[in-house]
Each structure stands twice: as structure tokens, then as C-alpha cells.
Design an enzyme around this catalytic site. Structure first.
Site, short mmCIF file in Angstrom:
data_model
loop_
_atom_site.label_atom_id
_atom_site.label_comp_id
_atom_site.label_asym_id
_atom_site.label_seq_id
_atom_site.Cartn_x
_atom_site.Cartn_y
_atom_site.Cartn_z
CG ASN A 91 2.21 -5.35 2.69
OD1 ASN A 91 2.23 -4.87 3.65
ND2 ASN A 91 2.66 -4.55 1.18
CD1 TRP A 92 -2.89 -7.25 6.42
CD2 TRP A 92 -3.95 -6.19 7.84
NE1 TRP A 92 -3.55 -8.42 7.28
CE2 TRP A 92 -3.84 -8.01 7.67
CE3 TRP A 92 -3.75 -5.74 9.12
CZ2 TRP A 92 -4.70 -8.32 9.17
CZ3 TRP A 92 -4.22 -6.81 10.55
CH2 TRP A 92 -4.50 -7.36 9.91
CE LYS A 93 -0.03 -2.66 -0.81
NZ LYS A 93 0.15 -2.82 -2.33
N GLY B 277 -1.32 -3.13 -7.03
CA GLY B 277 -2.57 -2.81 -6.47
C GLY B 277 -3.47 -1.45 -7.95
CG HIS C 114 6.33 -2.86 -0.82
ND1 HIS C 114 5.54 -1.88 -1.97
CD2 HIS C 114 5.53 -4.19 -1.13
CE1 HIS C 114 4.56 -2.41 -2.43
NE2 HIS C 114 4.50 -3.37 -1.32
CB SER D 216 -3.03 -7.15 -9.20
OG SER D 216 -3.08 -6.07 -9.65
CD GLU E 162 2.87 0.09 -1.73
OE1 GLU E 162 2.53 -0.25 -0.74
OE2 GLU E 162 1.66 -0.66 -2.47
CD GLU F 201 5.41 -7.60 -4.15
OE1 GLU F 201 4.00 -8.07 -4.07
OE2 GLU F 201 5.38 -6.37 -3.45
N GLY G 193 -1.48 -7.69 -1.34
CA GLY G 193 -2.04 -7.10 -0.55
C GLY G 193 -3.45 -6.88 -0.59
N GLY G 194 -3.68 -6.43 -1.39
CA GLY G 194 -5.38 -5.85 -1.34
C GLY G 194 -6.55 -6.59 -0.48
C1 PEP Z 1 1.97 -5.69 -2.66
O1 PEP Z 1 1.77 -4.41 -2.45
O2 PEP Z 1 2.77 -6.39 -1.96
C2 PEP Z 1 0.70 -6.12 -3.44
C3 PEP Z 1 1.51 -7.17 -3.82
O3 PEP Z 1 -0.83 -5.69 -3.69
P1 PEP Z 1 -1.72 -5.77 -4.09
O4 PEP Z 1 -1.67 -7.41 -4.32
O5 PEP Z 1 -2.64 -4.96 -4.32
O6 PEP Z 1 -1.53 -5.85 -6.12
#
Ligand code: PEP
Length: 254
Positions: free
Chosen positions: A9-11, A176, A98, A216, A100, A170, A237-238
Site C-alpha cells: 500500500n503506497w498510500k 506506521g 483502511h 509495520s 486511515e 491491521e 505500507g512503509g
Molecule cells: C498500512 O497502512 O496498510 C500499513 C500496514 O502500513 P505500515 O506497514 O507502514 O505500518
């Protein structure tokens, strides 16, 4: 036997040209294939076309996913994207629900359910997210909270092919933040999600639905999550913003 999945997920990161470079880098890193692992890349909406072209030209071993969708077919919904627009551009997956979007954009379970139905009607696989806040976790109510989300998000869905619906657990406090849930934390909730799916859809379908962990997740910890019987991969994500680290996670899942 469920096929593992690693989804990125590049957000709201990567301009169109940066997204093309990242997708090209990933195609190169994964040039030897992804074995039995399904890999999905979910760039921002404006990058979808560019990443679709990289996938086509490089014969890249990953699928294209969007990060959001609106449930109507077309019309006066300024700023929104219809399911048909996603299929037309080559997207076969779409993240919904998600945290967010639930948090910043006030998306409800009812809306997430409508999005799932619209996507499935167009042959797009939802990656439907769920997860609790730190407050809920500290109150010890995380399992019941997530089970309630699952019941609402899947209400009235007809799932005959379990490969066509994916869930990502999640925990919000782990997204994040660098603070990961342990593999046991993930299994506790994901196991409860699968038990709930069995009540709703029956054993055969529930045993085939992929449930990912997200929060994470990175090359150093992915293997630990995958030792758990109900964890089928990760939503990342990251660590999906660097081709090498995302590819390392795919390789660790093979
Ligand atoms: C996400 O937002 O889907 C996610 C899992 O982010 P991160 O891996 O950066 O925690």
C-alpha cells in the site's frame, strides 16, 4: 491450501514518474518470479495507469490494486472513482476500509460493505481492512471489536470463490509506528476472524479466504508472522516504498 499474498500500500506517496520508477525497480527485483506468492501493488489513483504499463511492458509478476473506490457506477460524484474505471485501467484488487480512510474520512462499515459489493460485482478483489485502536486493545476488547467489523463489512456478500475476497487485519496502533503486533497477537485476532467467517460462509469458503497481517511489517519480521496457521501474508505500507525491501518480503514468503 491458501496461496500467500504480499500486498503493498503506497498510500499517498510517489508521483506518477516516481511510481513508474518504483514499479520498474520491483519488476527487476522480482524478475525470477514470485513462486507461489501472489503479489499486489496498490499505488495512488493517478499512478495506476503508469504502473499498469510497467506490468504489461516488463511482464512483471505482480497485480495492480487501487486504494479506494466508490460504489456507484458513474455520475455526479466529484473526485470519486467507479469500479469500472478500475477494471478498465487493469486493476484487479482494491483496498477498502483502511483505518486511515475510516479515521480521516469517516468511512463507516456500511460504506465499506457497499464498496465490497460494488467491487465484487465488477470482478475486483477487495482487500478489506479491519483493526482496533490502542484504546480498544488496552481495554481487552480487540477480538470482539474486530469480529463486529467483519460481520458488518461482509454482510450480504456472496463469496463462492474464496480467492476473490481478502481481509487485512491491521491493528491501528501498529500502522506506521514501528510498533508491531507479535505473531501471537496477529494469530489471536486472525484466528477469531476465520472462526467468524466459518459461521458466516461455512468452513470451505472460510478456509480459503486469505487473511493478511498489516502494521509495520518488514523484511525482518515477516517470517515470524507467516509461522502462524491463519496468517496468509501481509499488507505492507512503509516497506513497500523501496523495491528491495518489498521484494525481500516476497522472497521471505516463498
Ligand atoms: C498500512 O497502512 O496498510 C500499513 C500496514 O502500513 P505500515 O506497514 O507502514 O505500518
Amino acid at each position: 491450501m491458501r496461496k500467500r499474498m504480499i500486498a503493498g500500500n503506497w498510500k499517498m506517496n510517489e508521483t506518477y514518474s516516481e511510481g513508474v520508477v518504483l514499479a520498474q525497480g520491483l519488476a527487476k527485483e522480482l524478475a525470477d518470479g514470485t513462486g507461489d506468492v501472489d503479489v499486489v501493488v496498490c499505488p495512488p489513483a493517478v499512478d495506476l495507469k503508469g504502473v499498469a504499463e510497467v506490468i504489461e511492458h516488463e511482464d512483471a509478476p505482480f497485480a495492480l490494486g487501487a486504494q479506494n473506490v466508490y460504489w456507484e457506477e458513474k455520475g455526479a460524484y466529484t473526485g470519486e472513482t467507479a469500479p469500472d474505471m478500475l477494471t478498465n485501467i487493469g486493476a484487479t484488487y482494491c483496498i477498502i476500509g483502511h483505518s486511515e480512510r475510516r479515521g480521516y474520512f469517516h468511512e463507516t462499515d456500511e460504506e465499506i460493505n457497499k464498496k465490497a459489493k460494488a467491487l465484487m460485482a465488477h470482478g475486483i478483489v477487495p482487500i478489506s481492512c479491519c483493526g482496533e485502536s490502542l484504546e480498544v486493545r488496552e481495554a481487552g476488547k480487540h477480538v470482539e471489536f474486530v469480529v463486529d467489523q467483519i460481520k458488518k463489512d461482509t454482510e450480504g456478500l456472496e463469496i463462492t470463490d474464496p480467492a476473490k475476497y481478502v481481509i487485512a487485519y491491521e491493528p491501528i496502533w501498529a500502522i506506521g509506528t514501528g510498533k508491531t503486533a507479535t505473531a501471537d497477537d496477529a494469530q489471536e485476532v486472525i484466528g477469531a476472524i476465520r472462526a467468524t467467517l466459518k459461521e458466516i460462509f461455512g468452513d470451505e469458503v472460510a478456509d480459503g479466504i486469505r487473511i493478511l497481517y498489516g502494521g509495520s511489517a518488514k523484511p525482518e519480521n515477516i517470517a515470524g508472522f507467516l509461522t502462524k496457521e491463519d496468517v496468509d501474508g501481509a499488507l505492507v505500507g512503509g516497506a513497500s516504498l523501496k523495491a528491495e525491501s518489498f521484494a525481500a518480503m516476497v522472497k521471505a514468503s516463498m
